[in-house]
Motif scaffolding. Structure first.
Motif, PDB file in Angstrom:
ATOM      1  N   SER A   1       0.839  -1.191   0.000  1.00 25.44           N
ATOM      2  CA  SER A   1       0.000   0.000   0.000  1.00 25.44           C
ATOM      3  C   SER A   1       0.876   1.243   0.000  1.00 25.44           C
ATOM      4  O   SER A   1       1.835   1.344   0.754  1.00 25.44           O
ATOM      5  CB  SER A   1      -0.908   0.011   1.234  1.00 25.44           C
ATOM      6  OG  SER A   1      -1.653   1.202   1.294  1.00 25.44           O
TER       7      SER A   1
ATOM      8  N   LEU B   1      -7.661  -6.750  -4.598  1.00 22.04           N
ATOM      9  CA  LEU B   1      -7.313  -5.419  -4.101  1.00 22.04           C
ATOM     10  C   LEU B   1      -8.466  -4.440  -4.286  1.00 22.04           C
ATOM     11  O   LEU B   1      -8.726  -3.593  -3.420  1.00 22.04           O
ATOM     12  CB  LEU B   1      -6.064  -4.908  -4.817  1.00 22.04           C
ATOM     13  CG  LEU B   1      -4.778  -5.725  -4.576  1.00 22.04           C
ATOM     14  CD1 LEU B   1      -3.655  -5.222  -5.467  1.00 22.04           C
ATOM     15  CD2 LEU B   1      -4.367  -5.672  -3.111  1.00 22.04           C
TER      16      LEU B   1
ATOM     17  N   LEU C   1     -10.058  -5.076  -0.589  1.00 22.01           N
ATOM     18  CA  LEU C   1      -9.335  -4.018   0.114  1.00 22.01           C
ATOM     19  C   LEU C   1      -9.794  -2.618  -0.278  1.00 22.01           C
ATOM     20  O   LEU C   1      -9.411  -1.646   0.374  1.00 22.01           O
ATOM     21  CB  LEU C   1      -7.831  -4.160  -0.135  1.00 22.01           C
ATOM     22  CG  LEU C   1      -7.191  -5.484   0.319  1.00 22.01           C
ATOM     23  CD1 LEU C   1      -5.678  -5.413   0.166  1.00 22.01           C
ATOM     24  CD2 LEU C   1      -7.577  -5.828   1.750  1.00 22.01           C
TER      25      LEU C   1
ATOM     26  N   TRP D   1      -9.122  -0.805  -3.001  1.00 16.88           N
ATOM     27  CA  TRP D   1      -8.194   0.067  -3.699  1.00 16.88           C
ATOM     28  C   TRP D   1      -8.844   0.639  -4.955  1.00 16.88           C
ATOM     29  O   TRP D   1      -9.611  -0.043  -5.640  1.00 16.88           O
ATOM     30  CB  TRP D   1      -6.941  -0.694  -4.111  1.00 16.88           C
ATOM     31  CG  TRP D   1      -6.007  -1.023  -2.985  1.00 16.88           C
ATOM     32  CD1 TRP D   1      -6.286  -1.021  -1.647  1.00 16.88           C
ATOM     33  CD2 TRP D   1      -4.641  -1.441  -3.107  1.00 16.88           C
ATOM     34  NE1 TRP D   1      -5.189  -1.405  -0.928  1.00 16.88           N
ATOM     35  CE2 TRP D   1      -4.162  -1.670  -1.798  1.00 16.88           C
ATOM     36  CE3 TRP D   1      -3.797  -1.652  -4.170  1.00 16.88           C
ATOM     37  CZ2 TRP D   1      -2.853  -2.094  -1.546  1.00 16.88           C
ATOM     38  CZ3 TRP D   1      -2.499  -2.081  -3.931  1.00 16.88           C
ATOM     39  CH2 TRP D   1      -2.028  -2.289  -2.632  1.00 16.88           C
TER      40      TRP D   1
END
Length: 482
Positions: free
Chosen positions: A81, A114, A118, A120
């Motif tokens: 990250s 991702l 997550l 992103w």
């Protein structure tokens, strides 16, 4: 989709699992191997360095992953990250696992994780300029080139198509084909990258016979799927024996407008496919301007009708030279650039008349039968380079090639009738006769119905499809056993 261990990330053919100390012996061997490290970038590492960097010790800042195929380790990946909703990733396959589509599959799985898990919004990679295969894999996973922050590309050449050495490939004159030199490969990035196997973002396609018909429809469909398109056409008379008007420069311009409407780049090329020197020059121009070639549709063709015993040499050779030799020239001129690219897709256009005899059409049928043999032979030759070679087999398509008096007369005679010579009447008679033959009941097929087959064969979804013919015939294929 493979079984996914707890904490794993599943692709269609691969699984990524957290790398731990128990994987240290394997990773130490890999990162000590110059062949493996060459694709990762840097130098061979000691066991202690691998333990510190690649076995999970840097979590949570860096997450290390092992890529598995059927529970067998085939590669390494990591992500880090760099902001609240963004970061970078990297991935390398063991040399023994390359060229099988595993890298793009694992990359798409990781990107999907991702983005969806997550949250992103932005993912970035920075591949080595000396490894064009890695660049190609990232592009296949949906990445686009970007400049350094605040420093856009000065020359307009996409970064992922720059620089580096590649394995020389055989070309006429013995010269290897190499990408244009550059100082450094700029990073590549994706926002909510596509995980569709049909996505062609970042790829370069060349279509011959692009001014109209199947060529135009295919060029536009490839652009809609994300590819940049170079359209090649003679835009002029091929043979005085044709009973229809040739394509004109305005037709090719119209194809270009349709490609650009999808936000993709367009390059118009004028060349005769019977002239291999002109084709090689066209290929060099595409590579010079766009950095490489990924997909080629060898589509240009002509058709005329005359009984075999009434043919003169021109009646025979004009179609053989253009359709068959011109298609072979296209593969010979553009194929080496796909080798230099590390793989790609070659697609040729045959015909149902290349699978059965055609009354008054011996030259055309022979040329299209020959294209099938050419395709299958090329598939055997080029598979070692990661290149698939396939044919599309259109039925009777609604183009200039089929909508003229000679074609109507042939269809009427083939059905046992007698043409009148009146274009309007013969068109109606031919349409009724042709529609009655097809299970789907249409006399002519819209060229837009053929284009999705081209996109499929150009895509990752067809990465294991080679040496075959894909038919779009309105059901006419049901009558063909060859």
């Amino acid at each position: 989709m493979p079984d996914t261990p707890e904490g794993g990330i599943a692709g269609e053919t691969t699984v990524l699992i957290p790398a731990t100390e128990q994987h240290l012996p394997l990773l130490a061997d890999w990162f000590a191997d110059p062949a493996f490290v060459r694709h990762w970038g840097g130098r061979p590492l000691t066991r202690e360095e691998v333990s510190a960097k690649y076995t999970g010790r840097r979590r949570p800042a860096v997450v290390s992953l092992l890529v598995l195929r059927e529970a067998v380790p085939v590669g390494y990946a990591q992500y880090v990250s760099t902001g609240p909703r963004e970061g970078g990733i990297d991935l390398v396959l063991h040399p023994s696992a390359q060229g099988r589509g595993l890298g793009p599959d694992a990359a798409r799985a990781l990107i999907r994780h991702l983005h969806t898990v997550l949250g992103w919004d932005r993912v970035t990679v920075d591949p080595e300029s000396s490894n064009p295969r890695a660049v190609r894999a990232w592009r296949k996973a949906g990445f686009r080139a970007v400049g350094h922050p605040g420093k856009p590309s000065a020359d307009g050449v996409p970064a992922e198509r720059r620089g580096g050495r590649v394995k020389p490939c055989p070309v006429p004159g013995g010269r290897p084909i190499r990408p244009a030199p550059s100082a450094r490969l700029r990073p590549m990035t994706t926002q909510r990258a596509s995980t569709s196997p049909f996505d062609l973002s970042g790829r370069v396609a060349v279509v011959t016979g692009a001014a109209r018909g199947i060529g135009r429809s295919a060029a536009v469909a490839l652009a809609a799927a994300g590819a940049d398109v170079a359209g090649l056409d003679i835009v002029g008379e091929v043979s005085p024996r044709m009973d229809f008007a040739p394509a004109e420069p305005a037709d090719l311009e119209e194809t270009g407008r349709a490609v650009r409407a999808h936000g993709r780049r367009w390059l118009a090329l004028r060349a005769d496919i019977r002239d291999i020197a002109a084709l090689r020059a066209a290929a060099e121009r595409v590579v010079q301007e766009w950095g490489g070639i990924d997909v080629v549709l060898a589509n240009a063709g002509i058709q005329a009708f005359k009984p075999l015993l009434e043919m003169d040499d021109g009646d025979w050779f004009d179609q053989i030279d253009n359709n068959l030799t011109g298609t072979a020239n296209t593969l010979r001129a553009f194929g080496p650039h796909l080798v230099a690219r590390g793989g790609g897709r070659l697609i040729v256009t045959s015909s149902t008349q290349g699978q059965h005899g055609t009354k008054w059409g011996a030259s055309y049928s022979a040329s299209k039968w020959g294209i099938i043999g050419l395709m299958k032979s090329a598939a055997l030759d080029l598979g070692q380079y990661g290149i698939t070679v396939n044919a599309i087999v259109p039925g009777l398509i609604d183009t200039a090639l089929t909508r003229h008096e000679d074609r109507y007369a042939q269809a009427i005679a083939d059905g046992g009738g007698t043409p009148t010579g009146d274009v309007s009447k013969d068109e109606q008679t031919a349409a009724s006769s042709l529609a009655a033959k097809l299970p789907l009941g249409v006399p002519w097929i819209d060229p837009d119905a053929v284009a999705p087959a081209v996109v499929y064969l150009a895509s990752d979804a067809a990465r294991m499809v080679s040496g075959t013919a894909l038919s779009v015939t309105g059901g006419d294929s049901a009558r063909i056993t060859a």
